[in-house]
Scaffold this motif. Structure first.
Motif, short mmCIF file in Angstrom:
data_model
loop_
_atom_site.label_atom_id
_atom_site.label_comp_id
_atom_site.label_asym_id
_atom_site.label_seq_id
_atom_site.Cartn_x
_atom_site.Cartn_y
_atom_site.Cartn_z
N ASN A 43 4.28 -108.47 -6.34
CA ASN A 43 5.35 -107.55 -5.91
C ASN A 43 6.05 -108.04 -4.64
OD1 ASN A 43 3.18 -106.93 -4.26
ND2 ASN A 43 3.52 -104.72 -4.31
N ALA A 90 0.43 -100.20 -6.22
CA ALA A 90 1.87 -100.47 -6.10
C ALA A 90 2.52 -100.56 -7.48
CB ALA A 90 2.09 -101.76 -5.32
N GLU A 93 3.01 -97.13 -8.87
CA GLU A 93 4.09 -96.45 -8.14
C GLU A 93 5.44 -96.89 -8.72
OE1 GLU A 93 5.21 -96.71 -3.62
OE2 GLU A 93 3.06 -96.29 -3.83
N GLU A 94 5.55 -98.19 -8.96
CA GLU A 94 6.79 -98.75 -9.53
C GLU A 94 7.03 -98.19 -10.94
OE1 GLU A 94 6.74 -103.04 -9.32
OE2 GLU A 94 8.26 -103.19 -10.89
N ARG A 143 2.87 -108.36 1.33
CA ARG A 143 2.33 -107.66 0.16
C ARG A 143 0.93 -108.19 -0.21
NH1 ARG A 143 6.06 -105.12 1.60
NH2 ARG A 143 7.71 -104.20 0.33
#
Ligand code: GDP
Ligand code: IMO
Ligand code: MG
Length: 432
Positions: A43, A90, A93-94, A143
């Motif tokens: 990410n 993450a 979440e995306e 990240r």
């Protein structure tokens, strides 16, 4: 044994330092693909897709980081290959964000069991490493990409399948202990994090596949495979401006290793190149313009990062970089993007040579001390000083604009098949 799909695999790769507009082309080509796959990175990537809905007239904007942009096409399935490093919190979440925007991804997302995990402490260590580097920091996306790939290379990384291994908590604790030894104690809720990852493992389970088997089945069934490159050639761990690079193989080689496919199945390699150059973070940038031109590119081109919101450094197009990039990746065609950002310029410069002590260099130097000393030679081309955002055919472009495109094409000996004249999907010229 692989029996190739009729048109072979199509690969989209970033040809400069990233943010060339790979996501936009992936979205366009996903209309003709069954599978859109990511093969490397994580990410740290930020791919923006803009779609003007033909029926409602509504403008939709999506931001992709770990997930393949092909998900915008409801008929396309998405595959996250073994070469990636995935941060499950993450990633979900995306996924939740794009689903909330109306993209139903149910049954369309598959993840290789061999992909590595980015764990919370990798992100903390990413930041600590940058602090240690001080003035020569890389300017990472923080990240946890570098630390996760370091763990992979040192053979202590945790992969997706390890989430279901009873020894996962023990392995996790050992890794954190190792980081404490190296960096001193930092604030980290190890047990809480283990629980978080174990809970997410349940949500992840139905998405996990045997990576190579999954993709080879798609190939055997003649499915059209599109590979969405992330990051870019000049950020490649071997061929980029080392050490100012990311930690994975972002070049054509990373496609084979990251997906577990043989090279002969790849038939099309599209290099995505911005009509000027940008770079985020530290490191050399020979054509950087720390002047009004650089500001022009930043402002008119809205050059702010999709992932970190950082202002991108800007400069003229560098054909020395592009020649080197073409040599390594073997582009079969190019997508020239953001040509509209040059609309107002009277003159356009393009770097064509690097001189060292007056002699032309044959390639792109490995040694950054050498790179610092090179003299960049530019060609100056006349601008077109008119709006091209409404053009949809090559013939409609102003003469000087066509000349700029032809100049790049002739210099590199690769056909420019796609030209971007605006951020939206339909702001594209396909050159036949
Ligand atoms: P990627 O990382 O290579 O996918 O590129 P990014 O999405 O990070 O950055 C490219 C930006 O330029 C995005 O905001 C796109 O919407 C936008 N973009 C892509 N192609 C064009 C184009 O041809 N013209 C203009 N004006 N914007 C574009
Ligand atoms: P897309 O796919 C632009 C840069 C970072 C930093 C260096 C290392 O959107 O083109 P990392 O977090 O990977 O360890 O950072 O690489 N970088 C990118 N720059 N676009 C990207 O991806 C990038 N991915 C990494 O800014 O300089
Ligand atoms: Mg980007």
């Amino acid at each position: 044994m692989t029996t190739t799909s009729p048109d072979g695999v199509t690969v989209i790769l970033g040809a400069q330092w990233g943010d060339e507009g790979k996501g936009k082309l992936s979205d366009i080509l996903a209309a003709e693909a069954d599978v859109c796959a990511r093969c490397a990175g994580g990410n740290n990537a930020g791919h923006t897709i803009v779609v003007n809905d033909a029926e409602t007239g509504k403008k939709m904007k999506y931001a992709f980081h770990t997930l393949p942009s092909g998900l915008v096409n409801p008929k396309c399935i998405a595959f996250i290959g073994s070469g990636l490093v995935i941060n499950p919190p993450a990633m979900f979440e995306e996924l939740d964000a794009i689903q909330a925007q109306g993209l139903d991804c149910t049954g369309r997302l598959f993840i290789s069991d061999r992909a590595h995990l980015v764990l919370g402490f990798h992100q903390i260590v990413d930041g600590l490493k940058e602090i240690e580097l001080g003035g020569s920091s890389i300017g990472t996306t923080k990240r946890g990409i570098g630390p996760a790939y370091s763990g992979k290379a040192s053979r202590s990384g945790l992969r997706v399948h390890h989430l279901y291994d009873p020894s996962f908590p023990e392995k996790f604790r050992k890794l954190v202990e190792g980081r404490f030894k190296r960096y001193g104690h930092f604030e980290y809720d190890t047990e809480g994090e283990i629980k978080k990852y174990q809970a997410l493992a349940e949500r992840l389970k139905p998405l996990i596949v045997d990576g190579p088997v999954f993709l080879h089945k798609q190939i055997q069934q003649n499915k059209r495979i599109l590979v969405e490159g992330a990051n870019a050639l000049m950020l490649d761990i071997d061929y980029g401006t080392y050490p100012y690079v990311t930690s994975s193989a972002t070049s054509i080689g990373g496609v084979c290793t990251g997906l577990g496919i043989p090279p002969q199945i790849i038939k099309t390699v599209i290099g995505v190149v911005k009509a000027y150059t940008t770079r985020v973070g530290g490191g050399p940038f020979p054509t950087e313009q720390l002047n009004d031109i650089g500001v022009h590119f930043q402002e008119v081109g809205a050059e702010y990062g999709t992932t970190t919101g950082r202002r991108r450094r800007c400069g003229w197009l560098d054909l020395v970089v592009m020649k080197y990039s073409t040599l390594i990746n073997g582009y079969t065609s190019l997508n020239l993007t953001k040509l509209d950002i040059l609309d107002q310029l009277k003159e356009i410069k393009v770097a064509t040579k690097y001189l060292l002590d007056g002699k032309e260099l044959e390639g792109f130097p490995a040694d950054l001390n050498v790179l610092e000393k090179v003299e960049v030679v530019y060609e100056t081309l006349p601008g077109w000083e008119s709006d091209i955002t409404g053009c949809r055919k090559f013939e409609e472009l102003p003469e000087n604009c066509k000349k700029y495109v032809k100049f790049i094409e002739d210099f590199l000996g690769v056909k420019i098949q796609w030209i971007g004249v605006g951020p939206a999907r339909d702001s594209t010229i396909r050159v036949f």
